[in-house]
Enzyme design. Structure first.
Site, mmCIF file in Angstrom:
data_model
loop_
_atom_site.group_PDB
_atom_site.id
_atom_site.type_symbol
_atom_site.label_atom_id
_atom_site.label_comp_id
_atom_site.label_asym_id
_atom_site.label_seq_id
_atom_site.Cartn_x
_atom_site.Cartn_y
_atom_site.Cartn_z
ATOM 1 N N CYS A 53 -10.690 3.088 -0.230
ATOM 2 C CA CYS A 53 -9.079 3.280 0.060
ATOM 3 C C CYS A 53 -9.186 2.536 1.428
ATOM 4 O O CYS A 53 -9.775 2.577 2.385
ATOM 5 C CB CYS A 53 -8.811 4.656 0.191
ATOM 6 S SG CYS A 53 -7.119 4.975 0.887
ATOM 7 N N CYS B 87 -3.927 -1.284 -2.225
ATOM 8 C CA CYS B 87 -4.209 0.302 -2.303
ATOM 9 C C CYS B 87 -5.247 0.389 -3.396
ATOM 10 O O CYS B 87 -5.261 -0.079 -4.622
ATOM 11 C CB CYS B 87 -2.948 0.673 -2.845
ATOM 12 S SG CYS B 87 -2.776 2.193 -3.425
ATOM 13 N N ASP C 235 0.675 -1.067 0.023
ATOM 14 C CA ASP C 235 -0.033 0.137 0.009
ATOM 15 C C ASP C 235 0.847 1.317 -0.169
ATOM 16 O O ASP C 235 2.087 1.193 0.066
ATOM 17 C CB ASP C 235 -0.971 -0.142 1.098
ATOM 18 C CG ASP C 235 -1.809 1.107 1.173
ATOM 19 O OD1 ASP C 235 -2.472 1.392 0.169
ATOM 20 O OD2 ASP C 235 -1.719 2.018 2.152
ATOM 21 N N SER C 236 0.440 2.310 -0.189
ATOM 22 C CA SER C 236 0.993 3.457 -0.272
ATOM 23 C C SER C 236 1.345 3.857 1.204
ATOM 24 O O SER C 236 2.576 4.853 1.150
ATOM 25 C CB SER C 236 0.265 4.831 -0.920
ATOM 26 O OG SER C 236 -1.086 5.066 0.121
ATOM 27 N N HIS D 171 -7.267 3.034 3.846
ATOM 28 C CA HIS D 171 -7.184 3.905 4.892
ATOM 29 C C HIS D 171 -8.808 4.217 5.652
ATOM 30 O O HIS D 171 -8.644 4.581 6.770
ATOM 31 C CB HIS D 171 -6.686 5.534 4.633
ATOM 32 C CG HIS D 171 -5.011 5.259 4.281
ATOM 33 N ND1 HIS D 171 -4.468 4.728 3.167
ATOM 34 C CD2 HIS D 171 -3.961 5.501 5.161
ATOM 35 C CE1 HIS D 171 -3.169 4.648 3.322
ATOM 36 N NE2 HIS D 171 -2.854 5.200 4.269
ATOM 37 N N GLU E 55 -3.302 8.653 8.574
ATOM 38 C CA GLU E 55 -2.085 8.472 8.776
ATOM 39 C C GLU E 55 -1.698 9.070 9.886
ATOM 40 O O GLU E 55 -0.503 8.832 10.744
ATOM 41 C CB GLU E 55 -1.307 8.785 7.516
ATOM 42 C CG GLU E 55 -1.328 7.946 6.255
ATOM 43 C CD GLU E 55 -0.332 6.871 6.303
ATOM 44 O OE1 GLU E 55 0.637 7.005 6.994
ATOM 45 O OE2 GLU E 55 -0.740 5.773 5.644
#
Length: 266
Positions: free
Chosen positions: A185, A70, A7-8, A187, A151
């Site tokens: 996503c 991702c 993932d990013s 996240h 994040e």
């Protein structure tokens, strides 16, 4: 069997967590490209370059299958990865689209997709849902601020900043009355409680969790033999920052070693 996950940044850990529960004895190798997060604001060319580097690194760890955890890469570069590398890939788009379509078919036939700007711009979720059922109505909204909020830990129910941003993104879709809301996503599940407060009606579909189910099914079909249950974690940025923030995504601390790699070498 060794399964790579990338993932990013940290969001893919939601997919890793689900996959670890489904495959407790398989070896999982996770790479978070925290030095270059987010991917969702990058051009298609850059996203593809990053994705190729990420997979080349995972191949150096002798993975036999890859979970692309991702949404941005799954939407913009999955076909490129499948053409380039001779191993099975599972992205987050198709599994989540399938689940959302099932929910919508049993309701009013409406799906709301939340994603990064690159994911929404690709139209990948809408195409996947329409391929399943052309009658389903799909609306998509880019939520670029959700990744930095997740994040950096702005995810608690009632958080003023996160709630106001969520209202800005979601309130215009109240009248649309979606049956399902795809968290496109990996996240975004960390903001689940906040999203429920802002738009409570639709059932939330976690792209990472649905992809993990698909990856587990594929892995067992390809190779019923497990591994040692080993966990390896890699990041392109500070390992201790990764460790500190990872607990929010995993629901537990990482006790294993986290190694920093130079992803531009790949």
């Amino acid at each position: 069997m060794r399964i790579g996950i990338f993932d990013s940044g940290l969001g893919g850990l939601t997919g890793y967590r689900a996959l670890r529960e489904l495959l407790p004895a398989h070896d999982l190798i996770y790479f978070g490209d925290n030095a270059r997060v987010p991917y969702g604001t990058k051009s298609g060319e850059v996203i593809c370059r990053f994705a190729l580097q990420d997979v080349r690194f995972l191949l150096s760890q002798k993975v036999e299958a890859v979970l692309v955890a991702c949404g941005t890469v799954s939407s913009n570069a999955l076909e490129l990865l499948e053409r380039t590398f001779p191993l099975p890939f599972v992205g987050v788009v198709e599994p989540a689209a399938k689940r959302a379509a099932e929910i919508a078919a049993a309701g009013n036939g409406r799906v709301l997709v939340l994603g990064t700007a690159a994911t929404v711009g690709s139209g990948a979720y809408e195409k996947a849902i329409k391929a399943i059922d052309p009658a389903i109505r799909v609306e998509s909204v880019a939520c670029p601020m959700f990744v930095p909020l997740a994040e950096n830990g702005f995810t608690q129910k009632g958080d003023i900043a996160a709630t106001e941003i969520a209202k800005r993104y979601l309130k215009p879709y109240e009248a649309f009355s979606p049956d399902a809301m795809i968290l496109g996503c990996t996240h975004f599940p960390l903001l689940s409680d906040i999203l429920t407060d802002v738009l409570p009606a639709p059932l939330q579909v976690s792209a990472g969790e649905e992809a993990a189910k698909a990856m587990a099914k594929a892995a067992l079909a390809l190779s019923p033999a497990a591994g040692t249950g080993q966990d390896l974690f890699f990041t392109s940025d500070d390992p201790e920052a990764f460790r500190k923030n990872a607990a929010a995504f995993l629901g537990r601390p990482i006790t294993a070693e986290i190694k920093r790699i130079e992803i531009e070498k790949y």
